[in-house]
Design a protein around this motif. Sequence first.
Motif, PDB file in Angstrom:
ATOM      1  N   VAL A 292      15.059 -21.407 -50.436  1.00 38.41           N
ATOM      2  CA  VAL A 292      16.518 -20.796 -51.587  1.00 38.41           C
ATOM      3  C   VAL A 292      17.160 -19.802 -50.686  1.00 38.41           C
ATOM      4  O   VAL A 292      17.966 -19.275 -50.955  1.00 38.41           O
ATOM      5  CB  VAL A 292      15.817 -20.508 -52.616  1.00 38.41           C
ATOM      6  CG1 VAL A 292      17.510 -19.614 -53.416  1.00 38.41           C
ATOM      7  CG2 VAL A 292      15.241 -21.291 -53.619  1.00 38.41           C
ATOM      8  N   LEU A 293      16.302 -18.747 -49.780  1.00 35.55           N
ATOM      9  CA  LEU A 293      16.644 -17.806 -49.651  1.00 35.55           C
ATOM     10  C   LEU A 293      15.750 -17.506 -48.168  1.00 35.55           C
ATOM     11  O   LEU A 293      14.121 -17.358 -48.294  1.00 35.55           O
ATOM     12  CB  LEU A 293      16.503 -16.525 -50.274  1.00 35.55           C
ATOM     13  CG  LEU A 293      16.536 -14.564 -49.408  1.00 35.55           C
ATOM     14  CD1 LEU A 293      18.825 -14.612 -48.607  1.00 35.55           C
ATOM     15  CD2 LEU A 293      16.332 -13.843 -50.428  1.00 35.55           C
ATOM     16  N   GLN A 294      16.770 -18.250 -46.667  1.00 32.06           N
ATOM     17  CA  GLN A 294      15.976 -17.960 -45.779  1.00 32.06           C
ATOM     18  C   GLN A 294      16.658 -17.380 -44.877  1.00 32.06           C
ATOM     19  O   GLN A 294      17.902 -17.956 -45.005  1.00 32.06           O
ATOM     20  CB  GLN A 294      14.817 -19.471 -45.706  1.00 32.06           C
ATOM     21  CG  GLN A 294      16.121 -20.540 -45.055  1.00 32.06           C
ATOM     22  CD  GLN A 294      15.104 -22.255 -44.678  1.00 32.06           C
ATOM     23  OE1 GLN A 294      14.172 -21.734 -44.510  1.00 32.06           O
ATOM     24  NE2 GLN A 294      16.020 -22.491 -45.544  1.00 32.06           N
ATOM     25  N   VAL A 295      15.453 -17.184 -43.532  1.00 28.33           N
ATOM     26  CA  VAL A 295      16.278 -17.468 -42.272  1.00 28.33           C
ATOM     27  C   VAL A 295      15.520 -18.507 -41.395  1.00 28.33           C
ATOM     28  O   VAL A 295      14.592 -18.068 -40.196  1.00 28.33           O
ATOM     29  CB  VAL A 295      15.856 -16.117 -41.482  1.00 28.33           C
ATOM     30  CG1 VAL A 295      16.028 -15.793 -39.842  1.00 28.33           C
ATOM     31  CG2 VAL A 295      16.986 -15.048 -42.123  1.00 28.33           C
ATOM     32  N   PRO A 296      15.597 -19.514 -41.092  1.00 32.78           N
ATOM     33  CA  PRO A 296      15.285 -20.771 -41.010  1.00 32.78           C
ATOM     34  C   PRO A 296      15.028 -20.669 -38.920  1.00 32.78           C
ATOM     35  O   PRO A 296      13.991 -21.378 -38.674  1.00 32.78           O
ATOM     36  CB  PRO A 296      16.252 -21.901 -41.256  1.00 32.78           C
ATOM     37  CG  PRO A 296      17.631 -21.481 -41.169  1.00 32.78           C
ATOM     38  CD  PRO A 296      17.173 -20.043 -41.916  1.00 32.78           C
ATOM     39  N   GLY A 297      15.918 -20.156 -38.047  1.00 32.45           N
ATOM     40  CA  GLY A 297      15.788 -20.119 -36.869  1.00 32.45           C
ATOM     41  C   GLY A 297      14.616 -18.905 -36.064  1.00 32.45           C
ATOM     42  O   GLY A 297      15.336 -17.962 -36.767  1.00 32.45           O
ATOM     43  N   GLY A 298      14.652 -19.015 -35.043  1.00 29.82           N
ATOM     44  CA  GLY A 298      13.943 -17.974 -34.760  1.00 29.82           C
ATOM     45  C   GLY A 298      12.472 -17.834 -34.734  1.00 29.82           C
ATOM     46  O   GLY A 298      11.658 -17.860 -34.069  1.00 29.82           O
ATOM     47  N   GLY A 299      11.653 -19.077 -35.781  1.00 30.54           N
ATOM     48  CA  GLY A 299      10.122 -18.652 -35.337  1.00 30.54           C
ATOM     49  C   GLY A 299       9.590 -19.935 -34.712  1.00 30.54           C
ATOM     50  O   GLY A 299      10.311 -20.528 -33.993  1.00 30.54           O
ATOM     51  N   SER A 300       8.102 -20.164 -35.025  1.00 29.38           N
ATOM     52  CA  SER A 300       7.657 -20.986 -34.335  1.00 29.38           C
ATOM     53  C   SER A 300       8.201 -22.356 -34.578  1.00 29.38           C
ATOM     54  O   SER A 300       7.823 -23.780 -34.095  1.00 29.38           O
ATOM     55  CB  SER A 300       6.060 -21.374 -34.781  1.00 29.38           C
ATOM     56  OG  SER A 300       5.664 -21.595 -35.974  1.00 29.38           O
ATOM     57  N   ALA A 301       9.165 -22.803 -35.849  1.00 27.10           N
ATOM     58  CA  ALA A 301       9.158 -23.994 -36.133  1.00 27.10           C
ATOM     59  C   ALA A 301      10.361 -24.347 -35.571  1.00 27.10           C
ATOM     60  O   ALA A 301      10.009 -25.741 -35.057  1.00 27.10           O
ATOM     61  CB  ALA A 301       9.135 -24.223 -37.723  1.00 27.10           C
TER      62      ALA A 301
ATOM     63  N   LEU B  99      12.991  -9.861 -56.939  1.00 28.40           N
ATOM     64  CA  LEU B  99      13.054 -10.858 -56.639  1.00 28.40           C
ATOM     65  C   LEU B  99      13.854 -11.544 -55.087  1.00 28.40           C
ATOM     66  O   LEU B  99      15.134 -10.753 -54.505  1.00 28.40           O
ATOM     67  CB  LEU B  99      13.852 -11.853 -58.068  1.00 28.40           C
ATOM     68  CG  LEU B  99      13.680 -13.490 -57.118  1.00 28.40           C
ATOM     69  CD1 LEU B  99      13.238 -14.486 -58.558  1.00 28.40           C
ATOM     70  CD2 LEU B  99      14.839 -14.468 -56.746  1.00 28.40           C
ATOM     71  N   GLY B 100      12.685 -12.099 -54.591  1.00 34.65           N
ATOM     72  CA  GLY B 100      12.906 -12.452 -53.076  1.00 34.65           C
ATOM     73  C   GLY B 100      13.144 -14.156 -52.777  1.00 34.65           C
ATOM     74  O   GLY B 100      12.013 -14.580 -53.393  1.00 34.65           O
ATOM     75  N   GLY B 101      13.330 -13.841 -51.305  1.00 34.37           N
ATOM     76  CA  GLY B 101      13.311 -15.112 -50.334  1.00 34.37           C
ATOM     77  C   GLY B 101      11.343 -15.233 -50.576  1.00 34.37           C
ATOM     78  O   GLY B 101      10.340 -15.084 -50.797  1.00 34.37           O
ATOM     79  N   GLY B 102      10.623 -16.446 -50.811  1.00 29.05           N
ATOM     80  CA  GLY B 102      10.182 -17.063 -50.920  1.00 29.05           C
ATOM     81  C   GLY B 102       9.342 -18.083 -51.998  1.00 29.05           C
ATOM     82  O   GLY B 102       8.756 -19.148 -51.311  1.00 29.05           O
ATOM     83  N   LEU B 103       9.824 -18.188 -52.944  1.00 34.66           N
ATOM     84  CA  LEU B 103      10.102 -17.383 -53.717  1.00 34.66           C
ATOM     85  C   LEU B 103       9.378 -16.516 -53.243  1.00 34.66           C
ATOM     86  O   LEU B 103       8.002 -16.759 -53.897  1.00 34.66           O
ATOM     87  CB  LEU B 103      10.555 -17.769 -55.008  1.00 34.66           C
ATOM     88  CG  LEU B 103      12.181 -18.648 -54.652  1.00 34.66           C
ATOM     89  CD1 LEU B 103      13.164 -19.204 -56.250  1.00 34.66           C
ATOM     90  CD2 LEU B 103      13.412 -17.795 -54.469  1.00 34.66           C
ATOM     91  N   THR B 104       9.625 -15.016 -53.853  1.00 42.63           N
ATOM     92  CA  THR B 104       8.464 -13.570 -54.701  1.00 42.63           C
ATOM     93  C   THR B 104       9.633 -13.315 -55.287  1.00 42.63           C
ATOM     94  O   THR B 104      11.019 -13.305 -55.568  1.00 42.63           O
ATOM     95  CB  THR B 104       8.319 -13.006 -53.120  1.00 42.63           C
ATOM     96  OG1 THR B 104       9.214 -12.586 -52.595  1.00 42.63           O
ATOM     97  CG2 THR B 104       7.820 -13.795 -52.186  1.00 42.63           C
ATOM     98  N   TRP B 105       8.280 -12.811 -57.010  1.00 43.50           N
ATOM     99  CA  TRP B 105       9.008 -12.308 -57.470  1.00 43.50           C
ATOM    100  C   TRP B 105       8.073 -10.955 -58.359  1.00 43.50           C
ATOM    101  O   TRP B 105       6.849 -11.209 -57.401  1.00 43.50           O
ATOM    102  CB  TRP B 105       9.711 -12.675 -58.621  1.00 43.50           C
ATOM    103  CG  TRP B 105       8.926 -13.703 -59.178  1.00 43.50           C
ATOM    104  CD1 TRP B 105       8.877 -13.052 -60.582  1.00 43.50           C
ATOM    105  CD2 TRP B 105       9.043 -15.105 -59.162  1.00 43.50           C
ATOM    106  NE1 TRP B 105       7.760 -14.292 -61.023  1.00 43.50           N
ATOM    107  CE2 TRP B 105       7.736 -15.610 -59.943  1.00 43.50           C
ATOM    108  CE3 TRP B 105       9.001 -15.806 -57.779  1.00 43.50           C
ATOM    109  CZ2 TRP B 105       6.989 -16.899 -60.279  1.00 43.50           C
ATOM    110  CZ3 TRP B 105       8.208 -16.744 -57.592  1.00 43.50           C
ATOM    111  CH2 TRP B 105       7.487 -17.023 -58.845  1.00 43.50           C
TER     112      TRP B 105
END
Length: 333
Positions: A195-204, A320-326
Amino acid sequence: MTSDARNPRACILGTGRALPAAQERAAPSDAPPADGAPSQASAGPERRRAADGETTSDLAARAARAALDAAGLGPRDLGMIILATSSGDAPMPATAVYVQQKLGAELIPSFDLSASLTGFLYGLSVANQFVTAGTLRHVLVIGADLLSRRLDPRDRAAAALFGDGAGAVVVGPAAGDGRGILSVSLRADGNKADVLQVPGGGSAEPLTQERLADLRHALRVNHAELRRAVEERLGGQALAALVAAGLTPADLDWVIPHHADAHLAGLLAEHLGCPRQRVLGALDGGNAAGASAGSVAMALDEGLRDGRIQPGHRVLLCALGGGLTWGSAVVRV
C-alpha cells in the motif's frame, strides 16, 4: 502497556523540532493524479522541501538539540539514540550514528528504526521499555524524514501530503506526579505491505538502469487503500490505547494524528467524539502535518511551545504508515 498508567515510570522530559532551513516547495506537475488519489485541491498545500545539501541527520540533530535543551540535559546525559526514518542519509550505516556524531554524544547505542510513518511511536515504545525497566535513564527518540527525495513527480497527491522535517523527544524517569507515558499500542499487517512502499533499491530489486528509469526507487502509494486503512484501523487503535491508559475520549485534551489529510483527521476526531479544534497537526495548517515519521513529535513540540498544550494535559498520539504499521500512544505531559 509496560507500567501502571496511573503511576507511569517514564515520561517525556523535553521536545524539539526542525524544519528545512529554507521553505522550498515542489514544482507543480502537469501529470494527472495517481489512481485513487485525491485531487490537488483536496490534498492541501504542498509541504516543505529540504534544500540541496541538507540531510536527514541534519534535521534530526537540530531537533535533538532542541529537545535536550528543553529537558535541561546535554548529549553526554544520553544512554541511547533511536532514529525513526524511512529516508536516511545512506543505506549503511544507520543515520543515527551521524546524529550521534553531530551531537557529540558518548559511545552509546545508536540505531535506526524502520516503521514508516509510525516509526516515532515504535521508537517511543522502545524508549519507554528501557526507561521503565531501569536499564537506561535518558533515551533520545527522533522521527525524521526527507521523503521529498523519494517522491514520484507523477504523483501530485503524494507531493501534497509528504514533506520534510524532524521531531524529537527525550524520554526519562517520571516524577511520580501522574505525568508520563500512559500507554502505547502498536500493530502491523504485512498483507498490506504494497500500500505504501519504495520497491526498488533493496535485495529484492537491486537498482538497475531500467528500474531507475521506471522510478522503482520512488515512493509508491495506493491512495485509496491508504485512506481505507486509516478509516478502518486508526480509530480502533486509538481507542485501544485509551482503554490501556484507563481513559475515555472525553478525558483527552488533545489528539495528534500523523496524517496530513485534513479530511481523514476530521474522521478520526468524529470517531473519537473529539471536537475538531482539539486535533493538532492536520487540521490546524501546521507544517508538521506532512513530515512523515517526524510529524507527531513536531506537532507535540509546537503545541507545547505555543502554549496550547499545558502541563498535565492528556494527549493522544497516533499514526499509520507503510507496512502497514499503525499505533497510538497516550501521554500526560
